[in-house]
Design an enzyme around this catalytic site. Structure first.
Site, PDB file in Angstrom:
ATOM      1  N   SER A   7     126.416  69.486  48.679  1.00  0.00           N
ATOM      2  CA  SER A   7     127.743  69.953  49.091  1.00  0.00           C
ATOM      3  C   SER A   7     128.771  68.876  48.793  1.00  0.00           C
ATOM      4  O   SER A   7     128.725  67.775  49.357  1.00  0.00           O
ATOM      5  CB  SER A   7     127.747  70.270  50.583  1.00  0.00           C
ATOM      6  OG  SER A   7     129.084  70.420  51.006  1.00  0.00           O
ATOM      7  N   HIS A  32     127.611  72.842  45.453  1.00  0.00           N
ATOM      8  CA  HIS A  32     128.096  73.676  46.559  1.00  0.00           C
ATOM      9  C   HIS A  32     129.535  73.276  46.862  1.00  0.00           C
ATOM     10  O   HIS A  32     129.816  72.117  47.203  1.00  0.00           O
ATOM     11  CB  HIS A  32     127.192  73.473  47.771  1.00  0.00           C
ATOM     12  CG  HIS A  32     127.513  74.337  48.938  1.00  0.00           C
ATOM     13  ND1 HIS A  32     127.086  75.636  49.055  1.00  0.00           N
ATOM     14  CD2 HIS A  32     128.221  74.086  50.067  1.00  0.00           C
ATOM     15  CE1 HIS A  32     127.511  76.146  50.200  1.00  0.00           C
ATOM     16  NE2 HIS A  32     128.200  75.221  50.834  1.00  0.00           N
ATOM     17  N   ASP A  34     132.744  73.968  49.166  1.00  0.00           N
ATOM     18  CA  ASP A  34     133.176  74.561  50.425  1.00  0.00           C
ATOM     19  C   ASP A  34     134.681  74.787  50.409  1.00  0.00           C
ATOM     20  O   ASP A  34     135.452  73.827  50.386  1.00  0.00           O
ATOM     21  CB  ASP A  34     132.820  73.626  51.592  1.00  0.00           C
ATOM     22  CG  ASP A  34     131.325  73.593  51.839  1.00  0.00           C
ATOM     23  OD1 ASP A  34     130.760  74.645  52.173  1.00  0.00           O
ATOM     24  OD2 ASP A  34     130.719  72.506  51.677  1.00  0.00           O
ATOM     25  N   MET A  36     137.838  75.995  52.425  1.00  0.00           N
ATOM     26  CA  MET A  36     138.300  76.227  53.810  1.00  0.00           C
ATOM     27  C   MET A  36     139.804  76.414  53.797  1.00  0.00           C
ATOM     28  O   MET A  36     140.520  75.652  53.136  1.00  0.00           O
ATOM     29  CB  MET A  36     137.936  75.019  54.680  1.00  0.00           C
ATOM     30  CG  MET A  36     136.454  74.691  54.659  1.00  0.00           C
ATOM     31  SD  MET A  36     136.119  73.299  55.748  1.00  0.00           S
ATOM     32  CE  MET A  36     134.355  73.068  55.455  1.00  0.00           C
ATOM     33  N   HIS A  65     131.288  78.549  48.622  1.00  0.00           N
ATOM     34  CA  HIS A  65     131.140  79.044  49.995  1.00  0.00           C
ATOM     35  C   HIS A  65     132.539  79.193  50.566  1.00  0.00           C
ATOM     36  O   HIS A  65     133.200  78.202  50.865  1.00  0.00           O
ATOM     37  CB  HIS A  65     130.297  78.018  50.773  1.00  0.00           C
ATOM     38  CG  HIS A  65     130.134  78.322  52.217  1.00  0.00           C
ATOM     39  ND1 HIS A  65     129.674  77.399  53.132  1.00  0.00           N
ATOM     40  CD2 HIS A  65     130.363  79.446  52.938  1.00  0.00           C
ATOM     41  CE1 HIS A  65     129.624  77.937  54.334  1.00  0.00           C
ATOM     42  NE2 HIS A  65     130.040  79.178  54.246  1.00  0.00           N
ATOM     43  N   MET A  67     135.002  79.840  53.275  1.00  0.00           N
ATOM     44  CA  MET A  67     135.251  79.909  54.718  1.00  0.00           C
ATOM     45  C   MET A  67     136.717  80.250  54.881  1.00  0.00           C
ATOM     46  O   MET A  67     137.556  79.399  55.230  1.00  0.00           O
ATOM     47  CB  MET A  67     134.878  78.577  55.374  1.00  0.00           C
ATOM     48  CG  MET A  67     133.368  78.430  55.525  1.00  0.00           C
ATOM     49  SD  MET A  67     132.877  76.709  55.731  1.00  0.00           S
ATOM     50  CE  MET A  67     132.768  76.210  54.014  1.00  0.00           C
ATOM     51  N   MET A 136     124.167  79.995  58.164  1.00  0.00           N
ATOM     52  CA  MET A 136     124.724  78.707  58.594  1.00  0.00           C
ATOM     53  C   MET A 136     123.901  78.136  59.731  1.00  0.00           C
ATOM     54  O   MET A 136     123.602  78.822  60.704  1.00  0.00           O
ATOM     55  CB  MET A 136     126.176  78.878  59.075  1.00  0.00           C
ATOM     56  CG  MET A 136     127.153  79.246  58.013  1.00  0.00           C
ATOM     57  SD  MET A 136     128.152  77.970  57.230  1.00  0.00           S
ATOM     58  CE  MET A 136     127.763  76.423  57.844  1.00  0.00           C
ATOM     59  N   GLY A 141     132.849  74.260  59.126  1.00  0.00           N
ATOM     60  CA  GLY A 141     134.084  73.489  59.309  1.00  0.00           C
ATOM     61  C   GLY A 141     134.005  72.057  58.846  1.00  0.00           C
ATOM     62  O   GLY A 141     134.994  71.496  58.407  1.00  0.00           O
ATOM     63  N   ASP A 174     122.597  76.279  55.180  1.00  0.00           N
ATOM     64  CA  ASP A 174     123.704  75.337  55.035  1.00  0.00           C
ATOM     65  C   ASP A 174     124.036  74.699  56.378  1.00  0.00           C
ATOM     66  O   ASP A 174     124.465  75.380  57.310  1.00  0.00           O
ATOM     67  CB  ASP A 174     124.914  76.101  54.479  1.00  0.00           C
ATOM     68  CG  ASP A 174     126.109  75.192  54.183  1.00  0.00           C
ATOM     69  OD1 ASP A 174     125.965  73.958  54.275  1.00  0.00           O
ATOM     70  OD2 ASP A 174     127.172  75.734  53.850  1.00  0.00           O
ATOM     71  N   GLY A 176     123.356  70.546  58.352  1.00  0.00           N
ATOM     72  CA  GLY A 176     122.435  69.712  59.116  1.00  0.00           C
ATOM     73  C   GLY A 176     121.038  69.592  58.525  1.00  0.00           C
ATOM     74  O   GLY A 176     120.099  69.267  59.254  1.00  0.00           O
ATOM     75  N   GLY A 196     124.860  68.046  52.384  1.00  0.00           N
ATOM     76  CA  GLY A 196     126.068  67.261  52.154  1.00  0.00           C
ATOM     77  C   GLY A 196     125.849  65.811  52.491  1.00  0.00           C
ATOM     78  O   GLY A 196     125.592  64.972  51.622  1.00  0.00           O
TER      79      GLY A 196
HETATM   80  C1  DX5 Z   1     130.039  73.111  56.640  1.00  0.00           C
HETATM   81  C2  DX5 Z   1     129.801  73.314  55.158  1.00  0.00           C
HETATM   82  C3  DX5 Z   1     128.590  72.653  54.666  1.00  0.00           C
HETATM   83  C4  DX5 Z   1     128.566  71.151  54.852  1.00  0.00           C
HETATM   84  C5  DX5 Z   1     127.141  70.697  54.865  1.00  0.00           C
HETATM   85  O1  DX5 Z   1     131.029  73.974  57.056  1.00  0.00           O
HETATM   86  O2  DX5 Z   1     129.650  74.696  54.881  1.00  0.00           O
HETATM   87  O3  DX5 Z   1     128.341  72.993  53.316  1.00  0.00           O
HETATM   88  O4  DX5 Z   1     129.275  70.477  53.868  1.00  0.00           O
HETATM   89  O5  DX5 Z   1     127.114  69.339  55.188  1.00  0.00           O
HETATM   90  P1  DX5 Z   1     125.858  68.686  55.926  1.00  0.00           P
HETATM   91  O6  DX5 Z   1     124.673  68.885  55.035  1.00  0.00           O
HETATM   92  O7  DX5 Z   1     126.260  67.268  56.111  1.00  0.00           O
HETATM   93  O8  DX5 Z   1     125.700  69.432  57.228  1.00  0.00           O
HETATM   94 ZN    ZN Z   2     128.932  75.236  52.832  1.00  0.00          ZN
END
Ligand code: DX5
Ligand code: ZN
Length: 216
Positions: A7, A32, A34, A36, A65, A67, A136, A141, A174, A176, A196
């Site tokens: 990510s 990936h 993100d 937002m 992705h 959001m 998720m 976020g 996606d 943690g 990420g």
């Molecule tokens: C969170 C994102 C993820 C995030 C993952 O909203 O969608 O893609 O970047 O990051 P890690 O792997 O650190 O949880």
């Molecule tokens: Zn994501």
């Protein structure tokens, strides 16, 4: 085959080209991205212009992705900008089925993402139209959050639904995920794994990705 999708949210944006090259050289499967909008989630990240530019420079496909609220207004633009995989949130629209058809018309592979509060049963009526489902495992976020344990059971449920109804559909997890639980999410049924902070936080994304891959 398990696909790994670093990510870019955790990458150094000022050195994004180098960061991408490092994970590409370490055989990342997708980038990936993100997106937002400051509405669906408080943070604001990237729009279609950067997706278009990344698409030009990247050697591997982009996994976008979204959001964002009302994805039916702009999801198509991200496909046209070059995203190969696009997911939008089921919670953000009442027109998921129609939007999936619309996105497929661009040639992209498309699917839906669900937040931790959304049960897998909500996918029953869209699963036939999805190329990918994103579960998720943190609240969307930001990166660097802890994996919500309940997500493991949701992955198993989603795997069962996919195998029964649409076996070609990808199952993406996606949030943690890292060294301590990568194998567990794969055993629970995920075949696209977003990471990420586990890839970028140590300052050697290529090395980190190789070490993570070796755990599989
Ligand atoms: C969170 C994102 C993820 C995030 C993952 O909203 O969608 O893609 O970047 O990051 P890690 O792997 O650190 O949880
Ligand atoms: Zn994501």
């Amino acid at each position: 085959m398990i696909a790994l999708a670093p990510s870019l949210l955790s990458a150094d944006f000022a050195r994004i080209g180098e960061e991408i090259t490092a994970v590409e050289d370490a055989r990342a499967d997708y980038l990936h991205v993100d997106v937002m909008d400051g509405q669906f989630v408080p943070a604001i990240t990237w729009g279609p212009k950067i997706v278009r530019d990344l698409h030009r420079m990247a050697r591997i496909p982009l996994d976008c992705h979204l959001m964002i609220e009302e994805p039916e207004r702009s999801a198509r633009v991200f496909c046209e900008a070059g995203a190969s995989l696009v997911t939008f949130h089921l919670e953000a629209t009442t027109h998921a089925q129609g939007l999936l058809a619309d996105l497929h018309a661009t040639g992209a592979r498309a699917g839906v993402a669900i937040c931790p509060q959304t049960p897998v049963a909500m996918l029953e009526d869209v699963i036939d139209d999805c190329d990918i489902v994103l579960v998720m495992s943190v609240n969307p976020g930001r990166s660097g959050q802890r994996f919500i344990p309940r997500a493991m059971e949701k992955l198993r449920q989603a795997r069962e639904l996919i195998d029964r109804r649409n076996p070609a559909c990808l199952l993406e997890v996606d949030g943690g995920v890292g060294e301590s639980n990568l194998r567990d999410v794969v055993n629970a049924g995920a075949n696209v794994v977003v990471m990420g902070s586990a890839v970028f936080d140590g300052g050697d994304p290529g090395g980190a990705l190789r070490r993570l891959r070796a755990l599989l």
